[in-house]
Write a protein that holds these residues in place. Structure first.
Motif, short mmCIF file in Angstrom:
data_model
loop_
_atom_site.label_atom_id
_atom_site.label_comp_id
_atom_site.label_asym_id
_atom_site.label_seq_id
_atom_site.Cartn_x
_atom_site.Cartn_y
_atom_site.Cartn_z
N ARG A 1 0.90 -1.28 0.14
CA ARG A 1 -0.08 -0.02 -0.10
C ARG A 1 0.87 1.23 0.10
O ARG A 1 0.52 2.25 -0.57
CB ARG A 1 -0.98 0.06 1.27
CG ARG A 1 -1.97 -0.89 1.23
CD ARG A 1 -3.29 -0.76 2.15
NE ARG A 1 -2.57 -1.00 3.34
CZ ARG A 1 -2.52 -0.13 4.31
NH1 ARG A 1 -2.68 1.46 4.03
NH2 ARG A 1 -2.15 -0.18 5.58
N MET A 2 1.94 1.20 0.65
CA MET A 2 2.91 2.28 0.75
C MET A 2 3.63 2.64 -0.67
O MET A 2 3.66 3.87 -1.26
CB MET A 2 4.01 2.05 1.76
CG MET A 2 4.99 3.28 2.09
SD MET A 2 6.09 2.81 3.02
CE MET A 2 7.05 1.83 2.49
N CYS A 3 3.88 1.53 -1.49
CA CYS A 3 4.50 1.73 -2.67
C CYS A 3 3.60 2.36 -3.75
O CYS A 3 3.77 2.94 -4.55
CB CYS A 3 5.03 0.48 -3.30
SG CYS A 3 6.31 -0.08 -2.32
N GLU A 4 2.11 1.69 -3.48
CA GLU A 4 1.24 2.32 -4.61
C GLU A 4 0.52 3.66 -4.42
O GLU A 4 0.26 4.27 -5.12
CB GLU A 4 -0.02 1.35 -4.47
CG GLU A 4 0.45 -0.19 -5.10
CD GLU A 4 -0.75 -1.19 -4.99
OE1 GLU A 4 -1.78 -0.66 -4.17
OE2 GLU A 4 -0.74 -2.29 -5.22
N SER A 5 0.88 4.29 -2.95
CA SER A 5 0.46 5.50 -2.61
C SER A 5 1.30 6.55 -3.14
O SER A 5 2.45 6.21 -3.49
CB SER A 5 0.39 5.58 -1.10
OG SER A 5 1.60 5.79 -0.63
N THR A 6 0.87 7.76 -3.48
CA THR A 6 1.26 8.77 -3.97
C THR A 6 2.08 9.72 -2.89
O THR A 6 3.02 10.47 -3.27
CB THR A 6 0.42 9.86 -4.65
OG1 THR A 6 -0.40 10.42 -3.72
CG2 THR A 6 -0.12 9.13 -5.68
N GLU A 7 1.82 9.14 -1.57
CA GLU A 7 2.42 9.87 -0.38
C GLU A 7 3.89 9.80 -0.26
O GLU A 7 4.76 10.70 -0.13
CB GLU A 7 1.84 9.44 0.85
CG GLU A 7 2.10 10.50 2.12
CD GLU A 7 1.43 10.06 3.32
OE1 GLU A 7 1.08 10.77 4.12
OE2 GLU A 7 0.71 8.84 3.18
N LEU A 8 4.35 8.66 -0.73
CA LEU A 8 5.78 8.14 -0.60
C LEU A 8 6.63 9.03 -1.46
O LEU A 8 7.60 9.77 -1.61
CB LEU A 8 6.14 6.80 -0.71
CG LEU A 8 7.37 6.19 -0.98
CD1 LEU A 8 8.08 6.55 0.29
CD2 LEU A 8 7.60 4.72 -1.23
N ASN A 9 6.12 8.94 -3.10
CA ASN A 9 6.64 9.59 -3.98
C ASN A 9 6.72 11.31 -3.85
O ASN A 9 7.61 11.81 -4.16
CB ASN A 9 5.94 9.33 -5.22
CG ASN A 9 6.68 9.74 -6.64
OD1 ASN A 9 8.00 9.74 -6.63
ND2 ASN A 9 6.05 10.33 -7.47
N MET A 10 5.63 11.80 -3.31
CA MET A 10 5.57 13.21 -2.98
C MET A 10 6.58 13.60 -1.88
O MET A 10 7.36 14.60 -2.05
CB MET A 10 4.05 13.56 -2.68
CG MET A 10 3.92 14.93 -2.16
SD MET A 10 4.44 15.95 -3.72
CE MET A 10 2.97 15.44 -4.61
N THR A 11 6.68 12.69 -0.88
CA THR A 11 7.65 13.10 0.26
C THR A 11 9.03 12.92 -0.39
O THR A 11 9.86 13.97 0.00
CB THR A 11 7.44 12.16 1.52
OG1 THR A 11 5.88 12.15 1.89
CG2 THR A 11 8.15 12.68 2.52
N PHE A 12 9.41 12.02 -1.00
CA PHE A 12 10.70 12.00 -1.76
C PHE A 12 11.17 13.07 -2.51
O PHE A 12 12.20 13.60 -2.41
CB PHE A 12 10.69 10.57 -2.45
CG PHE A 12 12.18 10.27 -3.19
CD1 PHE A 12 13.33 10.44 -2.49
CD2 PHE A 12 12.11 9.73 -4.37
CE1 PHE A 12 14.38 10.31 -3.08
CE2 PHE A 12 13.47 9.40 -5.06
CZ PHE A 12 14.42 9.84 -4.28
N HIS A 13 10.25 13.42 -3.18
CA HIS A 13 10.68 14.75 -4.16
C HIS A 13 10.64 15.87 -3.25
O HIS A 13 11.45 16.79 -3.60
CB HIS A 13 9.56 14.68 -5.40
CG HIS A 13 9.50 13.75 -6.09
ND1 HIS A 13 9.22 12.49 -6.14
CD2 HIS A 13 10.55 13.86 -7.53
CE1 HIS A 13 9.46 11.52 -7.18
NE2 HIS A 13 10.34 12.41 -8.07
N LEU A 14 9.84 16.07 -2.19
CA LEU A 14 10.04 17.17 -1.47
C LEU A 14 11.28 17.46 -0.79
O LEU A 14 11.78 18.42 -0.74
CB LEU A 14 8.89 16.97 -0.43
CG LEU A 14 7.12 17.55 -1.05
CD1 LEU A 14 6.15 17.28 0.13
CD2 LEU A 14 7.40 18.87 -1.56
#
Length: 267
Positions: free
Chosen positions: A189-202
């Motif tokens: 679920r974490m890998c499929e969520s956009t929250e991880l990708n957004m936090t990484f790019h932030l």
């Protein structure tokens, strides 16, 4: 003086080097503070949602307390460097006006040189501090890059069982196991969520902002050093002109005295 000449004079008095450095500083601090704050908030959500971590009651110094401290530090950095950028711009206007009005009524004082030297030392210390901030911001980027790589590898290699243990990064103590593996539902679920990708790019943008602040500090150091050298040379030139005028006045007085003596002797 017409309107056009007045505008040209005003534009000529703007310290463009200090203005560029100030814009770069404000942009870098804004990126670091804004994106860093949001990235820390996203990190809290990820730890609570997918790693099932909770805040401890009392005054225990856990990872959530550290994140709150970092947020307050970000607030302080934003306010402090907003004021510091204004001060450096004022110093740039002061030095530009001092150089341009050297032969007018404006006099360069020793206090102005001391202020310039103080700003040089303070900016150098801030540059070292921002270098440390940049190196520290690279740590969460590295951590999220590892997590993002694990998520990508699970889609490329079927049946791979990869785990991420927070104890490796010092987020939790050795006795507290907070491990998430690719076979778990939370990890998927974490890998499929956009929250991880957004936090990484932030965090990446925050790192870029810290680097821009370092470049701005280096730019300020060059500007302040040049301004201090100009003011110092201008002071020497002012002293030379004063001594020259004094000597010319003394020679004129001597010449006038001798002329009067000759005229009296002749009469």
């Amino acid at each position: 003086m017409g309107c056009f000449e007045c505008c040209i004079k005003c534009l000529g008095g703007i310290p463009y080097a200090s203005l560029i450095a100030t814009i770069l500083l404000y942009a870098g601090v804004a990126l670091f503070c804004g994106c860093g704050h949001e990235a820390l908030s996203g990190t809290v959500n990820i730890l609570q949602t997918y790693f099932e971590m909770a805040r401890t009651a009392g005054d225990t110094l856990d990872v959530f307390t550290m994140i709150d401290i970092f947020k307050y530090v970000i607030y302080g950095l934003a306010a402090a460097f907003f004021v510091y950028g204004i001060l450096l711009m004022v110093e740039g206007f002061f030095t530009t006006g001092a150089i341009r009005d050297l032969y007018g009524d404006f006099k360069i004082t020793a206090c102005g040189r001391c202020v310039s030297a103080w700003f040089i030392m303070l900016t150098y210390l801030f540059m070292l501090a921002w270098l440390g901030v940049t190196a520290f911001t690279a740590l969460p980027v590295y951590m999220y890059f590892n997590l993002w790589t694990i998520c990508r590898n699970t889609t490329l290699v079927e049946g791979a069982n990869l785990c991420l243990d927070l104890r490796q990064f010092g987020i939790v103590t050795i006795g507290e196991e907070r491990k998430i593996c690719t076979v778990s539902e939370n990890f998927l679920r974490m890998c499929e969520s956009t929250e991880l990708n957004m936090t990484f790019h932030l965090f990446i943008v925050a790192l870029a902002g810290a680097g821009a602040a370092v470049i701005a500090m280096v730019h300020y150091l060059m500007v302040l050093s040049a301004n201090w050298a100009y003011v110092k040379d201008a002071c020497r030139m002012q002293k030379y002109e004063d001594i020259k005028s004094k000597e010319e006045q003394e020679l004129h007085d001597i010449h006038s005295t001798r002329s009067k003596e000759r005229l009296n002797a002749y009469t």
